[in-house]
Enzyme design. Structure first.
Site, PDB file in Angstrom:
ATOM      1  NE  ARG A  14       0.981   0.553  -1.265  1.00  0.00           N
ATOM      2  CZ  ARG A  14       0.995   1.063  -2.433  1.00  0.00           C
ATOM      3  NH1 ARG A  14       1.350   0.296  -3.638  1.00  0.00           N
ATOM      4  NH2 ARG A  14       0.917   2.311  -2.330  1.00  0.00           N
ATOM      5  CG  ASP A  15       4.594   2.323  -3.653  1.00  0.00           C
ATOM      6  OD1 ASP A  15       4.797   1.378  -4.203  1.00  0.00           O
ATOM      7  OD2 ASP A  15       4.829   3.566  -4.063  1.00  0.00           O
ATOM      8  CG  HIS A 206       2.095   7.795  -4.180  1.00  0.00           C
ATOM      9  ND1 HIS A 206       2.259   7.133  -3.062  1.00  0.00           N
ATOM     10  CD2 HIS A 206       2.589   7.295  -5.158  1.00  0.00           C
ATOM     11  CE1 HIS A 206       3.020   6.005  -3.319  1.00  0.00           C
ATOM     12  NE2 HIS A 206       3.328   5.883  -4.725  1.00  0.00           N
ATOM     13  CG  HIS A 208       7.341   6.996  -7.235  1.00  0.00           C
ATOM     14  ND1 HIS A 208       7.702   5.312  -7.232  1.00  0.00           N
ATOM     15  CD2 HIS A 208       5.852   6.516  -6.837  1.00  0.00           C
ATOM     16  CE1 HIS A 208       6.805   4.644  -6.727  1.00  0.00           C
ATOM     17  NE2 HIS A 208       5.540   5.456  -6.445  1.00  0.00           N
ATOM     18  CB  CYS A 244       4.578   0.892  -9.650  1.00  0.00           C
ATOM     19  SG  CYS A 244       3.074  -0.026 -10.470  1.00  0.00           S
ATOM     20  CG  ASN A 253       7.545   5.227  -2.624  1.00  0.00           C
ATOM     21  OD1 ASN A 253       6.388   6.016  -2.962  1.00  0.00           O
ATOM     22  ND2 ASN A 253       7.768   3.964  -2.383  1.00  0.00           N
TER      23      ASN A 253
END
Length: 316
Positions: A14-15, A206, A208, A244, A253
């Site tokens: 996903r990310d 979460h 980054h 994002c 990430n």
């Protein structure tokens, strides 16, 4: 009572993909998920139920979920923004939804077209749908560490939004450093907001690595004092891919393989995967790099593993 192991949540499908210029076909995304399961991943964000015109990389979520391996020991998470997203997720193999609520109005408007207060109301609708479908619910508070449009976010603002979403009744709360500005002291401060709060059975983070603080933040989160029974999870993405699309300069990430190394050599018990096969992980990360056309940022594929210390006191 000893704390439960830190759970690693894979967000690569996903990310890891949503900010890449190249949109992968459904079959390739299913192969990525299959490869991750072979590495020992057992909980992963597989898809995002969002508008394809806004995030084309996530189009075809239903098709992906129709083709993923069905296993009783695997939790598939679908990211959603509202009731409609939750309704879509409920018709697939997803058993969990992750509802995103930015803590600043500026980011909320740009990312989801509404104020934070309005998005909390939308989250309530998504939670209701998920509960009716028997799905677990996480709410992620985006830009909790800092906003690309308004800068530093006061702790009191995060406290206010946190209190609102916890009243919805969650299985897990997540704090997200969406643009990679956070530092370990912020991790401690945010953890302090919910320590001892019975409405938080599980806390997830979460991070980054935009400014090379992602792993320091993950270490701070993994080694924080936890109340008995409160579970802890950390997001990571194979190869370090991700970002994002609505946050300027938001790079990848923290990498699953690098995080697994940090926890294992730091004596922190982790699950999902418990001990990552470095060679296999690196091979899959390089395969993914070929698919998306961008390089792997994880370091372990370049540097290699190191022998475990002879003696190590397990921290969690």
């Amino acid at each position: 009572m000893p704390a439960s192991p830190v759970e690693l949540v894979e967000v690569g499908p996903r990310d890891g993909l949503q900010n890449e210029a190249r949109t992968l076909p459904v079959g390739t995304r299913v192969e990525l998920i299959t490869r991750l399961l072979a590495l020992g991943v057992r909980r992963l964000e597989a898809v995002s139920f969002v508008r394809p015109d806004r995030v084309p990389q996530m189009a075809g979520a239903e098709e992906v979920m129709a083709q993923v391996p069905r296993r009783d020991d695997v939790t598939y998470i679908g990211l959603v923004l509202n009731r409609r997203g939750a309704e879509r997720a409920a018709l697939t193999a997803c058993t969990e939804v992750n509802v995103v609520v930015p803590v600043t109005d500026a980011f909320a408007e740009r990312n989801q077209g509404a104020s934070t207060a309005a998005l909390v109301e939308q989250a309530a609708g998504a939670v209701g749908v998920a509960r009716e479908a028997g799905m677990s619910v996480t709410v992620t508070l985006a830009v909790a560490f800092g906003c690309p449009f308004t800068g530093a976010v006061p702790l009191e603002r995060v406290r206010e939004v946190t209190d609102r979403v916890l009243d919805l009744g969650l299985d897990e709360l997540a704090f997200a450093d969406t643009v990679g500005v956070g530092t370990p002291d912020q991790v401690a401060a945010l953890a302090g907001l919910v320590r001892g709060d019975a409405r938080v059975p599980a806390l997830r983070w979460h991070f980054h690595n935009t400014r090379n603080t992602g792993y320091a933040n993950a270490w701070a989160a993994a080694t924080q004092r936890r109340d008995a029974g409160q579970r802890l999870a950390l997001d990571a993405s194979l190869g370090g891919f991700g970002g994002c699309p609505f946050a300027p300069a938001a790079t990848g990430n923290i990498a699953t393989e690098d995080l697994a190394y940090l926890l294992r050599h730091g004596g922190v018990a982790a699950s999902g995967p418990e001990r990552l096969d470095l060679a296999a992980a690196d091979a899959s990360a390089r395969w993914l790099a070929e698919q998306v056309g961008t390089p792997v940022t994880a370091q372990l594929g370049r540097a290699g593993d190191a022998p475990d210390p002879v003696e190590r006191a397990v921290r969690a």
